[in-house]
Design a protein around this motif. Structure first.
Motif, mmCIF file in Angstrom:
data_model
loop_
_atom_site.group_PDB
_atom_site.id
_atom_site.type_symbol
_atom_site.label_atom_id
_atom_site.label_comp_id
_atom_site.label_asym_id
_atom_site.label_seq_id
_atom_site.Cartn_x
_atom_site.Cartn_y
_atom_site.Cartn_z
ATOM 1 N N ASP A 169 -22.899 32.171 30.045
ATOM 2 C CA ASP A 169 -22.031 31.874 28.907
ATOM 3 C C ASP A 169 -21.708 30.389 28.874
ATOM 4 O OD1 ASP A 169 -21.990 34.560 28.507
ATOM 5 O OD2 ASP A 169 -19.947 34.875 29.227
ATOM 6 N N GLU A 170 -21.476 29.888 27.673
ATOM 7 C CA GLU A 170 -20.947 28.536 27.534
ATOM 8 C C GLU A 170 -19.441 28.619 27.707
ATOM 9 O OE1 GLU A 170 -22.403 25.496 24.555
ATOM 10 O OE2 GLU A 170 -23.031 27.393 23.645
ATOM 11 N N SER A 171 -18.862 27.633 28.368
ATOM 12 C CA SER A 171 -17.434 27.761 28.636
ATOM 13 C C SER A 171 -16.710 26.437 28.460
ATOM 14 C CB SER A 171 -17.228 28.262 30.065
ATOM 15 O OG SER A 171 -17.721 27.305 30.971
ATOM 16 N N PHE A 172 -15.438 26.555 28.185
ATOM 17 C CA PHE A 172 -14.572 25.387 28.132
ATOM 18 C C PHE A 172 -13.248 25.772 28.768
ATOM 19 C CE2 PHE A 172 -11.814 22.086 26.528
ATOM 20 C CZ PHE A 172 -12.638 20.975 26.451
ATOM 21 N N PHE A 173 -12.779 24.944 29.682
ATOM 22 C CA PHE A 173 -11.603 25.257 30.488
ATOM 23 C C PHE A 173 -10.623 24.105 30.341
ATOM 24 C CE2 PHE A 173 -10.437 25.491 35.347
ATOM 25 C CZ PHE A 173 -9.085 25.615 35.029
ATOM 26 N N MET A 227 -29.210 34.133 24.014
ATOM 27 C CA MET A 227 -27.970 34.219 23.236
ATOM 28 C C MET A 227 -26.778 34.210 24.187
ATOM 29 S SD MET A 227 -26.780 37.104 20.512
ATOM 30 C CE MET A 227 -26.301 38.240 21.800
ATOM 31 N N SER A 228 -26.101 33.090 24.213
ATOM 32 C CA SER A 228 -25.005 33.018 25.175
ATOM 33 C C SER A 228 -23.658 33.194 24.470
ATOM 34 C CB SER A 228 -25.027 31.668 25.897
ATOM 35 O OG SER A 228 -24.657 30.642 25.010
ATOM 36 N N ASN A 229 -22.764 33.854 25.156
ATOM 37 C CA ASN A 229 -21.411 34.001 24.633
ATOM 38 C C ASN A 229 -20.619 32.747 24.931
ATOM 39 O OD1 ASN A 229 -21.699 36.718 23.751
ATOM 40 N ND2 ASN A 229 -21.707 37.303 25.910
ATOM 41 N N LYS A 230 -19.492 32.621 24.263
ATOM 42 C CA LYS A 230 -18.644 31.462 24.510
ATOM 43 C C LYS A 230 -17.318 31.912 25.085
ATOM 44 C CE LYS A 230 -21.061 28.854 21.101
ATOM 45 N NZ LYS A 230 -22.059 29.926 20.953
ATOM 46 N N PHE A 231 -16.838 31.113 25.994
ATOM 47 C CA PHE A 231 -15.614 31.467 26.701
ATOM 48 C C PHE A 231 -14.725 30.233 26.763
ATOM 49 C CE2 PHE A 231 -13.378 31.941 30.885
ATOM 50 C CZ PHE A 231 -12.652 33.073 30.570
ATOM 51 N N TYR A 232 -13.577 30.348 26.119
ATOM 52 C CA TYR A 232 -12.613 29.238 26.158
ATOM 53 C C TYR A 232 -11.360 29.733 26.847
ATOM 54 C CZ TYR A 232 -9.024 25.974 24.427
ATOM 55 O OH TYR A 232 -7.980 25.098 24.335
ATOM 56 N N VAL A 233 -11.046 29.140 27.979
ATOM 57 C CA VAL A 233 -9.882 29.610 28.737
ATOM 58 C C VAL A 233 -8.873 28.482 28.909
ATOM 59 C CG1 VAL A 233 -10.838 29.100 31.028
ATOM 60 C CG2 VAL A 233 -9.140 30.913 30.789
ATOM 61 N N THR A 234 -7.613 28.850 28.844
ATOM 62 C CA THR A 234 -6.557 27.858 29.047
ATOM 63 C C THR A 234 -5.582 28.357 30.103
ATOM 64 O OG1 THR A 234 -5.000 28.833 27.465
ATOM 65 C CG2 THR A 234 -6.629 27.286 26.589
ATOM 66 N N THR A 235 -4.979 27.429 30.795
ATOM 67 C CA THR A 235 -3.776 27.740 31.585
ATOM 68 C C THR A 235 -2.615 27.231 30.741
ATOM 69 O OG1 THR A 235 -3.470 25.612 32.672
ATOM 70 C CG2 THR A 235 -5.066 27.124 33.665
ATOM 71 N N PRO A 236 -1.401 27.630 31.074
ATOM 72 C CA PRO A 236 -0.290 26.948 30.418
ATOM 73 C C PRO A 236 -0.366 25.476 30.800
ATOM 74 C CG PRO A 236 0.479 28.844 31.693
ATOM 75 C CD PRO A 236 -0.944 28.593 32.086
ATOM 76 N N ILE A 237 0.186 24.621 29.967
ATOM 77 C CA ILE A 237 0.315 23.249 30.439
ATOM 78 C C ILE A 237 1.607 23.230 31.249
ATOM 79 C CG2 ILE A 237 -1.095 22.065 28.740
ATOM 80 C CD1 ILE A 237 1.383 21.590 27.077
#
Length: 501
Positions: free
Chosen positions: A41-45, A1-11
RNA sequence: CGCGGGGUAGAGCAGUCAGGUAGCUCGUCAGGCUCAUAACCUGAAGGUCACUAGUUCGAAUCUAGUCCCCGCAACCA
């Protein structure tokens, strides 16, 4: 069971080339992403560029270029820097991309249809030289000449409608705005009645932006446009599955200078779209140079590229992550950079590799010795190494990256001390097996340290693991294989001379 | 009296929520070790915890007040 992590910087706003502040936020996002990946964790950056608005237009005019040409020219400066800094972002969004223009246009239509956009007259102080409206505070500062009262018809977003809902959300979700002092700042701000947000600019005054779909005389105010990138980038209105997967886990990393736009403008925009709010907005501090803000006019802007070229990407990443307490301002000085480099990286970490590899070379023909029965002292080191990754994990989850790094360095220092006390170079003369066990324990603890530093210093830690024949190993005790032949290597970080300014 | 954060060894920070010998890193000084990148290890010096008053057996920590520094006070980004 993996958590999800979505991180952004400002553009990042493309009115100038990238500086250390841009590099900092982006490295931070990268480090957090790599830590999350490491625990499965699954991630999107997502990072990118904010390309509309007045200052871009002005910057382009100064260079005698069209705004888009100007942006196309500057964009590679950012992407090349990210490559150089070993940033592994999953997408790079530019607000001039059609996918983004489509989303912004749809959102404007939607909000307009809901009755949350209306036309009104805006009256304020206008600076002729700056070509923009200024605030009461700015006017009182006396920094602006040619100031006059001006009226202008514009489109407004009913931000005020969501004031109470927003306050409620912030109070019910203590992690929504971090650190806490910033949350208090926003709650203080929201104690005053919230006005509506002017979201258009008449083309006659400023035409570089996304056209308002229901009024071709206007373009969209750049913040209303820019903030939407966070949902464009994960497929809002184009890939529902992706959007639903990532959006509830969103973490926005921002600088403290854009707190209000994110916590108030963006939040109310989302409320009006009936979308969930992101999980966390985290505002970090600024890098100060000699106690003052870095600025072009002071000529004290540090170029991240120059630093990387001179000292290497890993040490720059390490310094930025180790030196700043997330949320506070930090001072950037070459003295502190060199001190960190020498004491943490060269003396403690790099030198430890030399110590164990040298001893293993001398007494065990370069092969990792067998680990026999552990003494109490060995077990203490083993337990410290075993508990390291959970300590690091909890620090990272609390956005205390500097403390996470310090946890690793504490283990490294402990191993140096352990070697000193156990003195395998003496023991080897009487009991080679015992010396082997000591060296196994020390080397294994070093390996685990490297694994835990990998998100911060991907290259150098890989070199360490490569020497130990342990590339791809995790943070479990015992993954170092006895009998593995160590590769020869150079010093990991050569000490820097201190006379540099 | 606009709102908020902060003032702890030479520097940078932790400790303050749940009061009980003031801790970490760097720097300085002395010693040890000699496997290692003049590295590593040990020890020492150095703090009226901004100030004042109060609560308490006991306050960096709680309460009240004072001084100083910083951020915010929106539609440039």
């Amino acid at each position: 069971m993996s958590n999800k992590f979505y991180v952004t910087t400002p553009i990042y706003y493309v009115n100038d080339k990238p500086h250390i502040g841009h590099a900092y936020t982006t490295i931070l996002a990268d480090v957090l992403t790599r830590y999350h990946k490491e625990v499965g964790d699954e991630s999107f950056f997502l990072t990118g560029l904010d390309e509309h608005g007045q200052k871009v237009k002005q910057a382009a005019e100064q260079r005698d270029m069209t705004p888009l040409d100007h942006c196309n020219d500057l964009a590679p400066r950012f992407t090349e820097l990210w490559n150089k800094l070993e940033i592994q972002n999953d997408d790079f969004i530019r607000t001039t991309q059609q996918r983004h223009i489509d989303v912004v246009t749809s959102i404007l239509e939607k909000v307009y249809d809901n009755g949350n956009i209306y036309m009104d007259e805006y009256e304020g102080w206008y600076s002729v030289s700056e070509e923009r409206f200024i605030t009461e505070t700015e006017k009182d500062s006396g920094d602006f000449r040619d100031v006059k009262k001006l009226k202008e018809r514009n489109w407004f977003f009913r931000m005020s409608k969501y004031q109470d809902d927003l306050i409620k959300h912030i109070e019910e979700n203590p992690d929504y705005i971090q650190p806490e002092s910033r949350k208090n700042e926003i709650l203080g701000f929201l104690r005053q009645p919230l006005g509506d947000l002017c979201i258009s600019r008449p083309k006659t005054r400023m035409d570089w932006g996304i056209e308002i779909p229901f009024d071709s005389d206007y373009v969209t105010y750049v913040w209303f446009d820019a903030l939407i990138n966070y949902i464009t980038g994960i497929g809002y209105l184009s890939d529902e599955k992706s959007f639903n997967k990532w959006w509830p886990n969103a973490v926005h990393l921002i600088g403290k200078d854009i707190l209000t736009t994110h916590c108030v403008y963006w939040s109310t925009m989302l409320l009006s779209l009936r979308l969930p709010l992101p999980k966390t907005i985290f505002a970090h501090g600024w890098w100060l140079i000699k106690k003052s803000k870095m600025s072009k006019s002071l000529g004290n802007v540090i170029s991240p590229l120059d630093l990387v070229d001179e000292y290497g990407v890993d040490s720059v990443r390490y310094y930025l992550m180790r030196e700043m307490v997330l949320g506070q301002d930090a001072n950037f000085t070459m003295e502190s950079f060199i001190k960190r480099y020498n004491s943490d990286l060269a003396n403690d970490f790099g030198n430890l590799l030399n110590r164990v590899s040298g001893l293993i070379g001398k007494y065990f023909k370069n092969c990792v010795p067998e680990c026999e029965k552990l003494t109490e002292a060995d077990i203490e080191v083993k337990e410290a190494a075993q508990s390291l990754s959970s300590k690091v994990k909890s620090q990272v989850e609390a956005f205390r990256v500097n403390d996470a790094i310090e946890e690793v360095l504490q283990l490294v220092r402990r191993v140096n001390k352990y070697l000193e006390v156990q003195a395998p170079w003496k023991v080897a003369k009487e009991d080679l097996n015992r010396a082997g066990t000591i060296l196994y324990v020390a080397t294994e603890a070093l390996r685990i340290s490297a694994v835990n530093l990998a998100p911060v210093m991907p290259s150098k830690t890989k070199s360490v693991l490569d020497v130990l024949g342990a590339v791809g190993t995790g943070s479990r005790w015992g993954e170092l294989k006895s009998g593995t032949k160590l590769k020869s290597h150079e010093a990991l970080f050569s000490r820097l001379e201190v006379d540099k300014e």
